[in-house]
Scaffold this motif. Structure first.
Motif, PDB file in Angstrom:
ATOM      1  N   ALA A   1       1.100  -0.931  -0.055  1.00 33.79           N
ATOM      2  CA  ALA A   1       0.260  -0.201   0.050  1.00 33.79           C
ATOM      3  C   ALA A   1       0.833   1.332  -0.106  1.00 33.79           C
ATOM      4  O   ALA A   1       0.492   2.482  -0.890  1.00 33.79           O
ATOM      5  CB  ALA A   1      -1.325   0.258   0.920  1.00 33.79           C
ATOM      6  N   SER A   2       2.295   1.270   0.638  1.00 33.22           N
ATOM      7  CA  SER A   2       2.729   2.188   0.833  1.00 33.22           C
ATOM      8  C   SER A   2       3.171   2.768  -0.461  1.00 33.22           C
ATOM      9  O   SER A   2       3.471   3.605  -1.124  1.00 33.22           O
ATOM     10  CB  SER A   2       4.207   1.995   1.866  1.00 33.22           C
ATOM     11  N   SER A   3       3.736   1.627  -1.107  1.00 29.34           N
ATOM     12  CA  SER A   3       4.220   1.642  -2.497  1.00 29.34           C
ATOM     13  C   SER A   3       3.635   2.261  -3.812  1.00 29.34           C
ATOM     14  O   SER A   3       3.784   2.517  -4.378  1.00 29.34           O
ATOM     15  CB  SER A   3       5.001  -0.126  -2.782  1.00 29.34           C
ATOM     16  N   ASN A   4       2.637   1.534  -3.198  1.00 34.25           N
ATOM     17  CA  ASN A   4       1.459   1.884  -4.712  1.00 34.25           C
ATOM     18  C   ASN A   4       1.303   3.511  -4.195  1.00 34.25           C
ATOM     19  O   ASN A   4       0.822   4.260  -5.309  1.00 34.25           O
ATOM     20  CB  ASN A   4      -0.414   1.212  -3.962  1.00 34.25           C
ATOM     21  N   TYR A   5       1.452   4.341  -3.272  1.00 34.64           N
ATOM     22  CA  TYR A   5       0.798   5.829  -2.739  1.00 34.64           C
ATOM     23  C   TYR A   5       2.098   6.280  -3.182  1.00 34.64           C
ATOM     24  O   TYR A   5       2.173   7.296  -3.926  1.00 34.64           O
ATOM     25  CB  TYR A   5       0.283   6.111  -1.342  1.00 34.64           C
ATOM     26  N   LEU A   6       3.370   5.962  -3.017  1.00 33.32           N
ATOM     27  CA  LEU A   6       4.393   6.887  -3.695  1.00 33.32           C
ATOM     28  C   LEU A   6       5.114   6.292  -4.907  1.00 33.32           C
ATOM     29  O   LEU A   6       4.795   8.207  -5.332  1.00 33.32           O
ATOM     30  CB  LEU A   6       5.655   6.113  -2.951  1.00 33.32           C
ATOM     31  N   VAL A   7       4.252   5.993  -5.768  1.00 29.12           N
ATOM     32  CA  VAL A   7       3.786   5.695  -7.172  1.00 29.12           C
ATOM     33  C   VAL A   7       2.811   6.285  -7.871  1.00 29.12           C
ATOM     34  O   VAL A   7       2.805   7.143  -8.567  1.00 29.12           O
ATOM     35  CB  VAL A   7       3.758   4.287  -7.672  1.00 29.12           C
TER      36      VAL A   7
ATOM     37  N   THR B   1       0.065   8.917 -10.960  1.00 33.40           N
ATOM     38  CA  THR B   1      -1.131   9.277 -11.376  1.00 33.40           C
ATOM     39  C   THR B   1      -1.529  10.428 -11.391  1.00 33.40           C
ATOM     40  O   THR B   1      -2.524  10.451 -11.237  1.00 33.40           O
ATOM     41  CB  THR B   1      -2.232   8.392 -11.361  1.00 33.40           C
ATOM     42  N   PHE B   2      -1.359  10.389 -10.008  1.00 27.00           N
ATOM     43  CA  PHE B   2      -2.121  12.221  -9.829  1.00 27.00           C
ATOM     44  C   PHE B   2      -0.354  13.584  -8.974  1.00 27.00           C
ATOM     45  O   PHE B   2      -0.793  14.111  -8.347  1.00 27.00           O
ATOM     46  CB  PHE B   2      -2.187  12.183  -7.616  1.00 27.00           C
ATOM     47  N   ARG B   3       0.434  13.350 -10.364  1.00 25.13           N
ATOM     48  CA  ARG B   3       1.520  14.372 -10.534  1.00 25.13           C
ATOM     49  C   ARG B   3       0.776  15.785 -10.303  1.00 25.13           C
ATOM     50  O   ARG B   3       1.681  16.464  -9.717  1.00 25.13           O
ATOM     51  CB  ARG B   3       2.610  13.593 -11.286  1.00 25.13           C
ATOM     52  N   ASP B   4       0.079  15.394 -10.958  1.00 28.63           N
ATOM     53  CA  ASP B   4      -0.820  17.024 -11.113  1.00 28.63           C
ATOM     54  C   ASP B   4      -0.875  17.496 -10.015  1.00 28.63           C
ATOM     55  O   ASP B   4      -1.054  18.851 -10.013  1.00 28.63           O
ATOM     56  CB  ASP B   4      -1.889  17.158 -12.335  1.00 28.63           C
ATOM     57  N   ARG B   5      -1.397  16.863  -8.876  1.00 25.83           N
ATOM     58  CA  ARG B   5      -1.529  17.617  -7.205  1.00 25.83           C
ATOM     59  C   ARG B   5      -1.131  16.590  -6.003  1.00 25.83           C
ATOM     60  O   ARG B   5      -1.134  16.128  -5.361  1.00 25.83           O
ATOM     61  CB  ARG B   5      -2.955  16.631  -7.116  1.00 25.83           C
ATOM     62  N   ARG B   6       0.467  16.290  -7.213  1.00 25.65           N
ATOM     63  CA  ARG B   6       2.042  15.785  -6.686  1.00 25.65           C
ATOM     64  C   ARG B   6       2.038  16.386  -5.103  1.00 25.65           C
ATOM     65  O   ARG B   6       2.531  17.725  -4.636  1.00 25.65           O
ATOM     66  CB  ARG B   6       2.595  16.113  -7.166  1.00 25.65           C
ATOM     67  N   GLN B   7       2.524  15.789  -3.710  1.00 23.12           N
ATOM     68  CA  GLN B   7       2.091  15.929  -2.586  1.00 23.12           C
ATOM     69  C   GLN B   7       3.849  15.747  -2.338  1.00 23.12           C
ATOM     70  O   GLN B   7       4.662  14.883  -2.222  1.00 23.12           O
ATOM     71  CB  GLN B   7       1.682  15.315  -1.557  1.00 23.12           C
ATOM     72  N   HIS B   8       4.696  17.739  -1.557  1.00 21.91           N
ATOM     73  CA  HIS B   8       5.762  17.081  -0.759  1.00 21.91           C
ATOM     74  C   HIS B   8       6.140  17.490  -0.062  1.00 21.91           C
ATOM     75  O   HIS B   8       5.192  17.845   1.521  1.00 21.91           O
ATOM     76  CB  HIS B   8       6.696  17.390  -2.062  1.00 21.91           C
TER      77      HIS B   8
END
Length: 373
Positions: A291-297, A302-309
């Motif tokens: 699940a953690s891997s899925n979130y990071l990828v 998938t959501f890079r236009d809303r990418r979190q940092h």
């Protein structure tokens, strides 16, 4: 060089040129000057759509616009992307003919004249091709040339047969007769791979399309912005087209990422069992790791236009794990039950649980983690 078109009313026969920019301060002034030299009596506007460049591109365009009213700036804050910049520029265009082209100098301004002549001859969409007989490619590596060749073959397979004669579905140079194309431009998915490809896909073979040869030049300044995300978008676009545009693009991307998560979970479970843990002990740790891997990828792709940092990335991970907790428990329960009661096969047991949780994870995380509708 002067560019004139015989017309009784040049105002209604004007041309809008859209230049998407991101950190193009080193090339934009030269590019704009070259385009302005193409016109004399012909009405023209140059729309620079800038994604809040950090190198002073927008300030330079403002200076140019104060000197020449034909130059206009759309500076975007909080939204970005080449496809969306092209779409926004085309929608803002005031003239019936519009051209979208690169702002880095790789597309020669002289190609504008050839494209407009084709529009006047009745074409609705004119594509600048790097692969026609009279085309010339300079400054493009063999790797990128070969990649474009493969991508074009796959694109031809996925698009309407009326477009089979085209040679460059990946081109960034296009001219449009907006009266025919604007309703399609509005429908283009800006999260797609290439604006041109998406436009061709949704038009379903109905546009009168032709090509002109391009002399593709080395960049005037800076480096290519091609990266791994572009390849990912192309794969998603092909699958989106294969589903007849029924499956949402994000759902496809989320599913592909989930496939990698399946591999992570299976490998992690096997590794932990190798170190002596029982299946029942290993599966919870493997599920959390996947699940953690899925979130990071997904955050990267998938959501890079809303990418979190930074801190938001950690907060997002905690939200994602919380959202996924109930289906994860279901995953663990189903996998454990399958392994204990049906068949002691670790792979089949885990797949039974994984299939159940996909839809919940996609719908819930889209809304509560990345705040998308």
């Amino acid at each position: 060089m002067s560019f004139t078109i015989d017309s009784d009313n040049n105002e209604t026969q004007g041309l809008s040129i859209i230049l998407p920019t991101f950190n193009e301060a080193g090339s934009i002034e030269t590019m704009v000057s070259s385009l302005l030299e193409l016109t004399n009596q012909y009405q023209i506007e140059i729309l620079i759509v800038d994604d809040d460049s950090q190198d002073g591109t927008a300030d330079l365009v403002r200076k140019l616009a104060r000197q020449d009213s034909r130059i206009k700036l759309i500076q975007r804050v909080g939204r970005s992307g080449l496809a969306s910049a092209i779409k926004e520029g085309l929608i803002a265009a005031i003239y019936p003919f519009a051209i979208a082209m690169d702002s880095d100098g790789q597309h020669e301004p002289s190609s504008v004249m050839a494209a407009v002549r084709q529009l006047h001859a009745g074409a609705e969409l004119v594509i600048g091709s790097r692969f026609l007989v009279n085309s010339e490619i300079r400054g493009l590596s063999n790797r990128r040339t070969n990649g474009s060749t493969v991508a074009n073959r796959l694109a031809r397979w996925s698009l309407h047969q009326n477009y089979n004669q085209l040679t460059d579905y990946m081109s960034g140079f296009m001219a449009l007769e907006l009266n025919s194309c604007l309703h399609l431009v509005r429908k283009v998915d800006v999260n797609g791979f290439k604006f041109l490809y998406e436009l061709l896909a949704i038009s379903k073979g109905k546009l009168k399309t032709t090509e002109i040869p391009l002399r593709f030049q080395p960049r005037l300044h800076g480096d290519s912005k091609l990266d791994y995300a572009i390849l990912w978008d192309f794969i998603v676009s092909l699958l989106h087209a294969a589903s007849f545009h029924i499956l949402p693009r994000r759902a496809i991307s989320f599913g592909l990422v989930g496939t990698s998560g399946v591999a992570v979970q299976l490998i992690m479970t096997s590794l932990l069992m190798t170190f002596g843990l029982s299946f029942q002990q290993a599966i919870p740790l493997a599920v959390v790791t996947a699940a953690s891997s899925n979130y990071l990828v997904n955050n990267i792709l998938t959501f890079r236009d809303r990418r979190q940092h930074g801190l938001k990335l950690l907060q997002g991970l905690l939200k994602f794990l919380l959202v996924a907790s109930l289906p994860s428990l279901a995953n663990i329960g189903l996998a454990t039950g399958f392994y204990t009661l049906i068949q002691a096969n670790a792979v089949f047991a885990q797949l039974a649980g994984i299939i159940v949780v996909y839809i919940w994870n996609y719908a819930a995380s889209s809304r509560f983690v990345w705040n998308t509708p």
